[in-house]
Design a protein around this motif. Structure first.
Motif, PDB file in Angstrom:
ATOM      1  N   SER A 207      41.948  59.362  37.660  1.00 17.94           N
ATOM      2  CA  SER A 207      40.521  59.610  37.869  1.00 17.94           C
ATOM      3  C   SER A 207      39.773  58.368  38.358  1.00 17.94           C
ATOM      4  CB  SER A 207      39.880  60.121  36.569  1.00 17.94           C
ATOM      5  OG  SER A 207      39.878  59.115  35.572  1.00 17.94           O
ATOM      6  N   VAL A 208      40.382  57.196  38.201  1.00 19.76           N
ATOM      7  CA  VAL A 208      39.722  55.950  38.630  1.00 19.76           C
ATOM      8  C   VAL A 208      40.554  55.151  39.634  1.00 19.76           C
ATOM      9  CG1 VAL A 208      38.395  55.725  36.499  1.00 19.76           C
ATOM     10  CG2 VAL A 208      40.661  54.664  36.635  1.00 19.76           C
ATOM     11  N   ALA A 209      41.760  55.603  39.939  1.00 16.28           N
ATOM     12  CA  ALA A 209      42.686  54.809  40.754  1.00 16.28           C
ATOM     13  C   ALA A 209      42.251  54.746  42.216  1.00 16.28           C
ATOM     14  CB  ALA A 209      44.090  55.393  40.667  1.00 16.28           C
ATOM     15  N   ARG A 210      42.579  53.635  42.845  1.00 17.87           N
ATOM     16  CA  ARG A 210      42.409  53.450  44.285  1.00 17.87           C
ATOM     17  C   ARG A 210      43.795  53.285  44.911  1.00 17.87           C
ATOM     18  NH1 ARG A 210      37.373  51.627  46.092  1.00 17.87           N
ATOM     19  NH2 ARG A 210      38.311  50.136  47.554  1.00 17.87           N
ATOM     20  N   PRO A 211      43.948  53.547  46.206  1.00 20.66           N
ATOM     21  CA  PRO A 211      45.275  53.463  46.846  1.00 20.66           C
ATOM     22  C   PRO A 211      45.825  52.041  46.809  1.00 20.66           C
ATOM     23  CG  PRO A 211      43.689  54.639  48.227  1.00 20.66           C
ATOM     24  CD  PRO A 211      42.903  54.007  47.124  1.00 20.66           C
ATOM     25  N   ILE A 212      47.140  51.926  46.811  1.00 20.41           N
ATOM     26  CA  ILE A 212      47.792  50.624  46.736  1.00 20.41           C
ATOM     27  C   ILE A 212      47.389  49.687  47.888  1.00 20.41           C
ATOM     28  CG2 ILE A 212      49.891  51.411  47.913  1.00 20.41           C
ATOM     29  CD1 ILE A 212      49.671  48.839  45.030  1.00 20.41           C
ATOM     30  N   PRO A 213      47.072  50.164  49.101  1.00 16.81           N
ATOM     31  CA  PRO A 213      46.653  49.217  50.148  1.00 16.81           C
ATOM     32  C   PRO A 213      45.337  48.501  49.832  1.00 16.81           C
ATOM     33  CG  PRO A 213      47.407  51.261  51.155  1.00 16.81           C
ATOM     34  CD  PRO A 213      47.296  51.516  49.678  1.00 16.81           C
ATOM     35  N   THR A 214      44.598  48.980  48.831  1.00 14.89           N
ATOM     36  CA  THR A 214      43.340  48.303  48.482  1.00 14.89           C
ATOM     37  C   THR A 214      43.554  47.125  47.543  1.00 14.89           C
ATOM     38  OG1 THR A 214      42.892  49.733  46.551  1.00 14.89           O
ATOM     39  CG2 THR A 214      42.111  50.489  48.698  1.00 14.89           C
ATOM     40  N   LEU A 215      44.791  46.926  47.076  1.00 15.67           N
ATOM     41  CA  LEU A 215      45.067  45.844  46.142  1.00 15.67           C
ATOM     42  C   LEU A 215      44.706  44.488  46.750  1.00 15.67           C
ATOM     43  CD1 LEU A 215      46.374  44.934  43.429  1.00 15.67           C
ATOM     44  CD2 LEU A 215      48.573  44.883  44.630  1.00 15.67           C
ATOM     45  N   TYR A 216      43.969  43.698  45.983  1.00 19.95           N
ATOM     46  CA  TYR A 216      43.555  42.342  46.313  1.00 19.95           C
ATOM     47  C   TYR A 216      42.439  42.278  47.362  1.00 19.95           C
ATOM     48  CZ  TYR A 216      47.916  41.181  43.883  1.00 19.95           C
ATOM     49  OH  TYR A 216      48.929  41.098  42.974  1.00 19.95           O
ATOM     50  N   PHE A 217      42.743  42.549  48.629  1.00 23.40           N
ATOM     51  CA  PHE A 217      41.800  42.209  49.689  1.00 23.40           C
ATOM     52  C   PHE A 217      40.853  43.344  50.069  1.00 23.40           C
ATOM     53  CE2 PHE A 217      45.724  39.706  50.375  1.00 23.40           C
ATOM     54  CZ  PHE A 217      45.206  38.480  49.992  1.00 23.40           C
ATOM     55  N   ARG A 218      41.076  44.534  49.513  1.00 20.62           N
ATOM     56  CA  ARG A 218      40.202  45.664  49.833  1.00 20.62           C
ATOM     57  C   ARG A 218      39.659  46.294  48.550  1.00 20.62           C
ATOM     58  NH1 ARG A 218      44.625  46.079  53.428  1.00 20.62           N
ATOM     59  NH2 ARG A 218      44.031  45.734  55.606  1.00 20.62           N
ATOM     60  N   ALA A 389      34.759  28.768  33.583  1.00 25.19           N
ATOM     61  CA  ALA A 389      33.677  28.984  34.551  1.00 25.19           C
ATOM     62  C   ALA A 389      32.941  30.257  34.168  1.00 25.19           C
ATOM     63  CB  ALA A 389      34.248  29.088  35.960  1.00 25.19           C
ATOM     64  N   PRO A 390      31.992  30.186  33.269  1.00 27.47           N
ATOM     65  CA  PRO A 390      31.371  31.383  32.700  1.00 27.47           C
ATOM     66  C   PRO A 390      30.456  32.155  33.638  1.00 27.47           C
ATOM     67  CG  PRO A 390      30.319  29.399  31.841  1.00 27.47           C
ATOM     68  CD  PRO A 390      31.512  28.951  32.618  1.00 27.47           C
ATOM     69  N   ASP A 391      30.213  31.649  34.843  1.00 23.56           N
ATOM     70  CA  ASP A 391      29.297  32.344  35.735  1.00 23.56           C
ATOM     71  C   ASP A 391      29.995  33.284  36.717  1.00 23.56           C
ATOM     72  OD1 ASP A 391      30.506  30.248  37.029  1.00 23.56           O
ATOM     73  OD2 ASP A 391      28.747  29.690  38.209  1.00 23.56           O
ATOM     74  N   TYR A 392      31.295  33.483  36.588  1.00 20.73           N
ATOM     75  CA  TYR A 392      31.981  34.462  37.433  1.00 20.73           C
ATOM     76  C   TYR A 392      31.494  35.877  37.112  1.00 20.73           C
ATOM     77  CZ  TYR A 392      35.842  31.716  39.517  1.00 20.73           C
ATOM     78  OH  TYR A 392      36.605  30.853  40.258  1.00 20.73           O
ATOM     79  N   ARG A 393      31.405  36.702  38.146  1.00 15.78           N
ATOM     80  CA  ARG A 393      31.300  38.140  37.937  1.00 15.78           C
ATOM     81  C   ARG A 393      32.719  38.683  37.758  1.00 15.78           C
ATOM     82  NH1 ARG A 393      27.889  41.039  42.469  1.00 15.78           N
ATOM     83  NH2 ARG A 393      27.675  42.612  40.815  1.00 15.78           N
ATOM     84  N   ILE A 394      32.868  39.739  36.971  1.00 12.49           N
ATOM     85  CA  ILE A 394      34.185  40.300  36.690  1.00 12.49           C
ATOM     86  C   ILE A 394      34.265  41.716  37.236  1.00 12.49           C
ATOM     87  CG2 ILE A 394      35.874  40.910  34.918  1.00 12.49           C
ATOM     88  CD1 ILE A 394      34.555  38.915  33.061  1.00 12.49           C
ATOM     89  N   GLY A 395      35.355  42.008  37.932  1.00 12.32           N
ATOM     90  CA  GLY A 395      35.617  43.354  38.422  1.00 12.32           C
ATOM     91  C   GLY A 395      36.980  43.828  37.963  1.00 12.32           C
ATOM     92  N   LEU A 396      37.194  45.130  38.004  1.00 17.15           N
ATOM     93  CA  LEU A 396      38.480  45.715  37.617  1.00 17.15           C
ATOM     94  C   LEU A 396      38.771  46.886  38.540  1.00 17.15           C
ATOM     95  CD1 LEU A 396      40.716  45.456  35.352  1.00 17.15           C
ATOM     96  CD2 LEU A 396      39.595  47.409  34.271  1.00 17.15           C
ATOM     97  N   ARG A 397      39.996  46.923  39.044  1.00 19.37           N
ATOM     98  CA  ARG A 397      40.459  48.044  39.845  1.00 19.37           C
ATOM     99  C   ARG A 397      41.879  48.412  39.422  1.00 19.37           C
ATOM    100  NH1 ARG A 397      35.781  48.039  40.741  1.00 19.37           N
ATOM    101  NH2 ARG A 397      34.709  47.927  42.766  1.00 19.37           N
ATOM    102  N   HIS A 398      42.188  49.701  39.538  1.00 18.76           N
ATOM    103  CA  HIS A 398      43.558  50.165  39.294  1.00 18.76           C
ATOM    104  C   HIS A 398      44.075  50.726  40.608  1.00 18.76           C
ATOM    105  CE1 HIS A 398      46.982  51.474  36.939  1.00 18.76           C
ATOM    106  NE2 HIS A 398      46.985  52.549  37.700  1.00 18.76           N
ATOM    107  N   HIS A 399      45.311  50.304  41.007  1.00 21.00           N
ATOM    108  CA  HIS A 399      45.745  50.544  42.382  1.00 21.00           C
ATOM    109  C   HIS A 399      47.023  51.373  42.531  1.00 21.00           C
ATOM    110  CE1 HIS A 399      42.804  47.622  44.012  1.00 21.00           C
ATOM    111  NE2 HIS A 399      43.090  46.876  42.958  1.00 21.00           N
TER     112      HIS A 399
END
Length: 411
Positions: A207-218, A389-399
């Motif tokens: 329900s939350v996954a993105r395609p494997i080609p999106t890993l890292y750079f997309r 470095a506490p000022d990073y924004r954090i993201g999460l993706r499942h690929h």
């Protein structure tokens, strides 16, 4: 908080327009009350009655299935592995006979207590076996449900262990992490990943996954410049460096390819020869070592491609010295300020980040870090980065379609 039934949370059906946070909290509460809440009732009844005599058939050949079979020991009776394509060759899988779908149905007619473990990776294969077992009344568990039902965590590889207890003990910490995420989709992805690990149902991932080609750079979280300098930790066969080259159309400044597996090193040397004589060649350097917090030499499993990893110290006496690899700190490898650090190092991510703390603090590169190898990484890695470095924004993706490639992004 929105109310849910146990069936709706386990099956991912009838949830309506649900709030992901409420669903996670409700699922975590079910786990705390009964860790086996997600195990099908028929399978639970058979396990409680037959115990270590429970007959088991594995569905499909996969890395997950091999791990389950190795970890099971005397906790159940492995009868067969189903693979229609291999069965007619008379092959075995890790010493267990391979049978066909028809063979499974015949076995189930003879012994209705047979329990199956669906350890397939691809969604298509999973659904094929799920439908087969449901239509014929054969109890079926996912790999994750089976690992929990047979209590295999003490013998499983950490990369495929059950996360349930860690999640159950850290509900509020995950809630805080979701609030810390830089975008709503990342928070929803976190709750989807946690829902999968609590229920064992891949629908929560899909329900939350993105395609494997999106890993890292997309990932959709940040854009690339024409002057990226990437530290490629766990360079494997060069797919990440190739992806950077493709995503930037060759307009990047540098890639430090760091890889300890000698089989992969041979492939990376082929990659370097491929670019010989081009403008890309001067941008690539190859470093044959693992990355960690301190300089060291450690036993290593050289498998080639993906999956090779540092071995635990307990297995060191059985590893030839030729299989040991050098460990270095990223801080000591790079000779320029990177703009990207990518890490996929099979469970050594946190130690590797500690060895890159100086570079992270000084250069503030974008970080793309695997968060699925250890049950503690989704909390431990952001907590450490916040100390540096506490000022990073954090993201999460499942690929992917399975439990691999949940990736943390710091940008």
């Amino acid at each position: 908080m929105q109310s849910f039934t146990t069936d709706s949370l386990v099956s991912h059906l009838g949830l309506g327009n649900f709030d992901p946070e409420d669903a996670f909290l409700a699922t975590a509460e079910l786990y705390r009350k009964d860790p086996l809440f997600c195990v099908p009732a028929r399978a639970r009844e058979i396990l409680s009655r037959r115990g270590a005599d429970t007959p088991i058939v594995m569905l499909g050949r996969s890395h997950f299935g091999a791990n389950f079979m190795s970890a099971l020991g005397q906790r159940g009776k492995l009868l067969a592995v189903v693979d229609d394509f291999r069965a007619r060759r008379g092959e075995q899988y890790y010493g267990v006979d391979i049978t066909t779908t028809d063979g499974l149905l015949a076995m189930a007619r003879q012994d209705p207590d047979i329990v199956t473990i669906n350890a397939c990776r691809a969604d298509f294969s999973k659904r094929y076996f799920d439908d087969l077992c449901r239509n014929h009344g054969i109890p079926c568990m996912t790999f994750e449900q089976g690992a929990r039902a047979f209590d295999l965590n003490d013998t499983l590889d950490h990369r495929v262990a059950d996360w349930g207890s860690v999640i159950g003990e850290n509900v509020q910490s995950y809630h805080k992490l979701a609030q810390r995420m830089g975008d709503r989709y990342s928070a929803e992805t976190l709750y989807g990943v946690l829902g999968f690990h609590l229920t064992g149902n891949p629908e929560w991932l899909l329900s939350v996954a993105r395609p494997i080609p999106t890993l890292y750079f997309r990932s959709g979280l940040f854009s690339l410049s024409a002057h990226e300098r990437m530290v490629d930790c766990g360079a494997s066969v060069g797919e990440s460096t190739n992806a950077l080259n493709s995503a930037t159309q060759g307009r990047f400044d540098r890639s430090w390819m760091i890889e300890p597996d000698r089989l992969n090193i041979a492939g990376l040397q082929v990659l370097l020869r491929k670019y010989a004589g081009t403008d890309i060649a001067a941008k690539l350097t190859l470093h044959q070592c693992a990355v960690g917090e301190h300089d060291d030499e450690v036993p290593f499993q050289h498998l080639g491609n993906h999956g090779s990893a540092v071995l635990p110290a307990s297995g060191a006496p059985d590893v030839p010295r030729a299989d040991y690899v050098r460990v270095r700190r990223v801080d000591d490898i790079v000779d320029d300020k990177p703009t990207i650090i990518k890490m996929d190092v099979e469970g050594s991510e946190l130690a590797a980040l500690k060895g890159a703390a100086g570079v992270i603090r000084d250069a503030r590169p974008k970080l793309m870090v695997s968060g699925y190898h250890r049950s503690t990484d989704l909390l431990g890695i952001p907590a450490f980065i916040d100390t540096v470095a506490p000022d990073y924004r954090i993201g999460l993706r499942h690929h992917t379609e399975d439990r691999w490639d949940t990736c943390l992004y710091f940008y």
